[in-house]
Write an enzyme that holds these catalytic residues in place. Structure first.
Site, PDB file in Angstrom:
ATOM      1  N   CYS A 179       0.850  -1.131  -0.020  1.00  0.00           N
ATOM      2  CA  CYS A 179      -0.047   0.056   0.074  1.00  0.00           C
ATOM      3  C   CYS A 179       0.688   1.328   0.033  1.00  0.00           C
ATOM      4  O   CYS A 179       1.761   1.272   0.812  1.00  0.00           O
ATOM      5  CB  CYS A 179      -0.763   0.011   1.356  1.00  0.00           C
ATOM      6  SG  CYS A 179      -1.663   1.566   1.549  1.00  0.00           S
ATOM      7  N   CYS A 198      -9.333  -9.160  22.494  1.00  0.00           N
ATOM      8  CA  CYS A 198      -8.555  -8.222  21.370  1.00  0.00           C
ATOM      9  C   CYS A 198      -7.271  -8.033  21.688  1.00  0.00           C
ATOM     10  O   CYS A 198      -6.676  -7.149  20.943  1.00  0.00           O
ATOM     11  CB  CYS A 198      -9.589  -7.291  20.845  1.00  0.00           C
ATOM     12  SG  CYS A 198     -10.088  -5.995  21.827  1.00  0.00           S
TER      13      CYS A 198
END
Ligand code: SAH
Length: 391
Positions: A14, A346
């Protein structure tokens, strides 16, 4: 063969990676990313027991169902949208992101175009001048519903109806548009006040065969495909047989508890965010679930109350935010002594910290499974089963 396919489908690096900072694992093959995450979890949870192989994605791109963009007017008058450069408040222009829903990115690009024609200025944090602060887009993976949240600095939105009309003309797939008013000097994206500009003001999506309403401010997992796998595993580990009282702590819109409700006698959910709890109550009704109740409260305080009256709880699902759980919650768990605790996290670091506490309180970790919910980032989700040791 499978490996070859994965390799050949890897996108080129990217161009925004350095400045954006959102994808720490750009430039690393997906297999290598998975290995790194699995090793991290295994090492952190080693003192407590075994970690199984990580569950990764077939195609690890464009998975984020929630997309956020900040808008900025450059000195030359042109408008850019994108993300804050890591650790700063400079806006890095982003046209397309490899992990975000592509339709959401297209809508954001077109909103940028509309700002110019409607002469709407992006908000300037330093001067306090300008209207549009952020745009948040939520998409339903199965339903295709799309919510656009326009975060503005003021309630007054000039040519509001025409703006909505123009946006819907460009993107008829948008199902609802909400204006959120954030007039505070804050780094929080969303403000308190909201008004619906078009549609119902929420979207729905399905997860493990059930339908969920999601409001602008409610938490909802960003990677729906992987979330289904995670929840299926969590519910399998809970080993429910229709006779258990189940607590779903940090329950968000009630997803885990409601999916588990078919296999449980009763579900009690607790969550701090009032919009999420309102969604959970509606979600129970929408899915015909009659054995679930939801409470809006701090999970630690709620647990203290349950422990004070020794409420019988058989199984606990806990899914706290990144900071993990707190002493009030964990010490009350030790008093309530559920047979099984399914801990979804998480953040394996805070999970390991909490496991250290719980394994000293008569629990043992039976297994843990990492799931890749966030490809190209360092984040990893882990579900683990704790069982009460026989005394
Ligand atoms: N289980 C849900 C949500 C998990 S995210 C799901 O899978 O979708 C963590 C949730 O904890 C968020 O909804 C957040 O609002 C909530 N939360 C954060 N701090 C809390 C607290 N002290 N007490 C209760 N809920 C809290």
């Amino acid at each position: 063969m499978e490996k070859e396919k994965k390799k050949s489908s890897q996108l080129p690096a990217c161009p925004h990676q350095k400045k954006c900072g959102g994808c720490q694992y750009q430039g690393i093959s997906y297999e290598e990313q998975l290995k790194k995450k699995e090793t991290k979890v295994r090492n952190l949870l080693k003192p407590f027991g075994k970690t199984r192989s990580i569950v990764g994605m077939e195609y690890p791109y464009y998975y984020r169902n929630k997309v956020h963009a900040v808008f900025h007017r450059k000195k030359d008058g042109s408008i850019v949208s994108g993300v804050y450069e890591e650790g700063t408040h400079f806006v890095v222009p982003v046209e397309e992101c490899q992990i975000e829903n592509q339709k959401a990115d297209a809508i954001i690009r077109d909103i940028r175009g509309l700002l110019k024609s409607f002469k709407i200025q992006p908000y300037n944090e330093d001067t306090g001048f300008g209207l549009l602060r952020h745009v948040l887009i939520r998409t339903g993976y199965y339903t295709g519903q799309i919510m656009v949240v326009l975060v503005t600095s003021s309630v007054i939105f000039p040519s509001k109806n025409n703006f909505v009309k123009a946006l819907r003309k460009l993107h008829p797939e948008i199902t609802t548009i909400v204006q959120n008013i954030n007039d505070k000097k804050t780094s929080m994206v969303l403000g308190e006040r909201e008004q619906v500009m078009f549609g119902k003001g929420y979207i729905e999506d399905s997860l493990c065969g059930m339908t969920f309403r999601i409001s602008a401010k409610s938490f909802y997992q960003v990677n729906p495909k992987q979330t289904e796998l995670l929840y299926e595993k969590a519910i399998e580990l809970a080993d429910l047989h229709q006779k258990e009282v189940v607590l779903d702590a940090y329950c968000g819109t009630g997803t885990i508890g409601l999916i588990a409700s078919k296999k449980a006698k009763e579900v009690i959910g607790v969550e701090l965010n009032k919009d999420a709890v309102a969604d959970a109550i509606i979600n129970a009704k929408k899915n015909g679930v009659k054995n679930a109740r939801f409470y809006q409260k701090d999970a630690g305080k709620f647990m203290r109350e349950l422990a004070a009256v020794k409420t019988p709880i058989d199984v606990v699902f806990m899914d706290p935010p990144r900071s993990g759980s707190d002493e009030a919650f964990l010490s009350s768990l030790a008093i309530l002594k559920p047979k099984r605790i399914v801990y979804i996290s998480c953040n394996p670091e805070t999970q390991a910290r909490d496991l250290k506490y719980l394994t000293k309180q008569g629990y043992e970790m039976k297994e843990s499974v990492p799931f890749d919910l966030f490809p190209f980032t360092t984040h990893v989700e882990t579900v683990c089963l704790l069982s009460k040791k026989a005394q």
